[in-house]
Design a protein around this motif. Structure first.
Motif, short mmCIF file in Angstrom:
data_model
loop_
_atom_site.label_atom_id
_atom_site.label_comp_id
_atom_site.label_asym_id
_atom_site.label_seq_id
_atom_site.Cartn_x
_atom_site.Cartn_y
_atom_site.Cartn_z
N ILE A 97 3.60 5.44 -0.87
CA ILE A 97 2.43 5.63 0.00
C ILE A 97 2.81 6.57 1.13
CG2 ILE A 97 0.87 4.49 1.64
CD1 ILE A 97 1.11 1.97 -0.11
N ASN A 98 1.92 7.53 1.44
CA ASN A 98 2.24 8.51 2.49
C ASN A 98 1.00 8.98 3.22
OD1 ASN A 98 2.05 11.72 2.82
ND2 ASN A 98 4.02 11.07 3.61
N LYS A 99 1.07 8.96 4.54
CA LYS A 99 0.15 9.70 5.43
C LYS A 99 1.08 10.41 6.41
CE LYS A 99 -4.27 10.16 6.98
NZ LYS A 99 -4.15 11.05 8.13
N GLU A 100 1.44 11.65 6.06
CA GLU A 100 2.52 12.36 6.75
C GLU A 100 2.33 12.34 8.27
OE1 GLU A 100 6.21 13.98 6.59
OE2 GLU A 100 5.03 13.38 4.85
N ASN A 101 3.43 12.10 8.97
CA ASN A 101 3.45 12.04 10.43
C ASN A 101 2.67 10.86 11.00
OD1 ASN A 101 4.98 14.53 10.84
ND2 ASN A 101 3.14 15.56 10.12
N SER A 102 2.42 9.85 10.15
CA SER A 102 1.71 8.67 10.63
C SER A 102 2.29 7.39 10.03
CB SER A 102 0.22 8.78 10.34
OG SER A 102 -0.49 7.75 10.98
N TYR A 103 2.23 7.26 8.69
CA TYR A 103 2.80 6.07 8.05
C TYR A 103 3.12 6.37 6.59
CZ TYR A 103 -2.19 5.52 6.74
OH TYR A 103 -3.47 5.73 6.28
N GLU A 104 4.17 5.73 6.09
CA GLU A 104 4.56 5.90 4.70
C GLU A 104 5.59 4.85 4.31
OE1 GLU A 104 6.41 9.71 4.02
OE2 GLU A 104 7.86 9.46 5.63
N TYR A 105 5.70 4.60 3.00
CA TYR A 105 6.86 3.83 2.51
C TYR A 105 7.31 4.37 1.17
CZ TYR A 105 4.66 0.12 -0.58
OH TYR A 105 4.05 -0.61 -1.57
N ALA A 106 8.61 4.12 0.89
CA ALA A 106 9.24 4.73 -0.28
C ALA A 106 10.39 3.86 -0.75
CB ALA A 106 9.76 6.13 0.07
N LEU A 107 10.86 4.15 -1.95
CA LEU A 107 12.12 3.62 -2.43
C LEU A 107 13.17 4.69 -2.20
CD1 LEU A 107 11.22 1.77 -5.75
CD2 LEU A 107 11.24 0.92 -3.42
#
Length: 252
Positions: A68-78
């Motif tokens: 999930i990504n909203k660049e320069n705001s929130y994201e998560y990754a493996l």
């Protein structure tokens, strides 16, 4: 196994039974290709700027990458097999941890309450961080699944189902993972069931209608996530509206 599908159309006090085929659950499979993503244009509902956030999805990883990504705001990754996140409030950097098994489904969530961020893997708290405090910085960037519009894009490898981002903290203690599809309420910024099964659009079933474009031909696959097929949305006020109003009866 014989299955009978009964759908009830409720109109006032009249219940009209009719027979329809049950739509199968679907998901989106990414192969770690930087050209593959699911993307929604920026909108006020996706530009979360308060002190509460939940990002969650069912994920079947075969490798690493951004979920999930909203660049320069929130994201998560493996990252290296660990659940990590970044929340611009105000520090934009990777935090968190929590081992995620490859080749099996996991419910992965990240919450933020204005003081503390928490990683949740299958309902278990795996990491906390208090580096950030204050309002989330809203950005004008698009919302993405499976990719980020920065650097090498960190494309995801694996299958994703049931993506929901909310402007509320949905989990504040260890919990049982959901056994049904995510529900929509007034705090839902976007909810993707990925049950279209084909085409270049993934519909947001929230009232915000942040429908996504499916880019680069990630594969539509039958979902094997451990959740029920029925899609039900419930508003905060308690009003029940069925998106997929289905009663599935299986012959034993």
């Amino acid at each position: 196994m014989c299955k009978v599908i009964i759908v009830f159309l409720i109109c006032g006090l009249i219940m009209i039974p009719c027979s329809l085929s049950l739509a199968q659950g679907w998901a989106i499979k990414f192969v770690g290709n930087s050209g593959q993503q699911v993307q929604a244009k920026n909108s006020p509902s996706l530009s979360i700027s308060g002190k509460a956030l939940t990002m969650e999805a069912w994920v079947f990883p075969t490798g690493n990458g951004v979920v999930i990504n909203k660049e320069n705001s929130y994201e998560y990754a493996l990252v290296g097999g660990q659940l990590q996140f970044a929340i611009q409030a105000p520090t934009w950097a990777w935090f968190g941890n929590g081992a995620v098994q490859v080749n099996q489904w996991s419910h992965l969530a990240v919450t933020y309450d204005g003081v503390e961020s928490i990683c949740w893997v299958n309902g278990k708290k795996t990491a906390t961080d208090k580096t950030n405090s204050g309002n989330i910085v809203a950005s004008g960037d698009p919302f993405n699944v499976g990719w980020r519009p920065f650097g090498d894009h960190q494309p995801f490898s694996g299958t994703v189902d049931e993506v929901r981002v909310s402007s509320v903290v949905r989990y504040n203690k260890e919990f049982k993972v959901p056994t049904t599809a995510f529900m929509v309420d007034g705090d839902t910024a976007i909810l993707l069931h990925f049950d279209e099964g084909k085409g270049i659009e993934a519909k947001d079933i929230s009232d915000n209608r942040n429908n996504c474009e499916v880019i680069g031909e990630p594969e539509w696959v039958k979902s094997t996530a451990p959740i029920a097929d029925a899609k039900i949305s419930v508003e905060k006020q308690g009003k029940l509206s069925t998106t997929w109003a289905m009663l599935k009866i299986s012959k034993r």
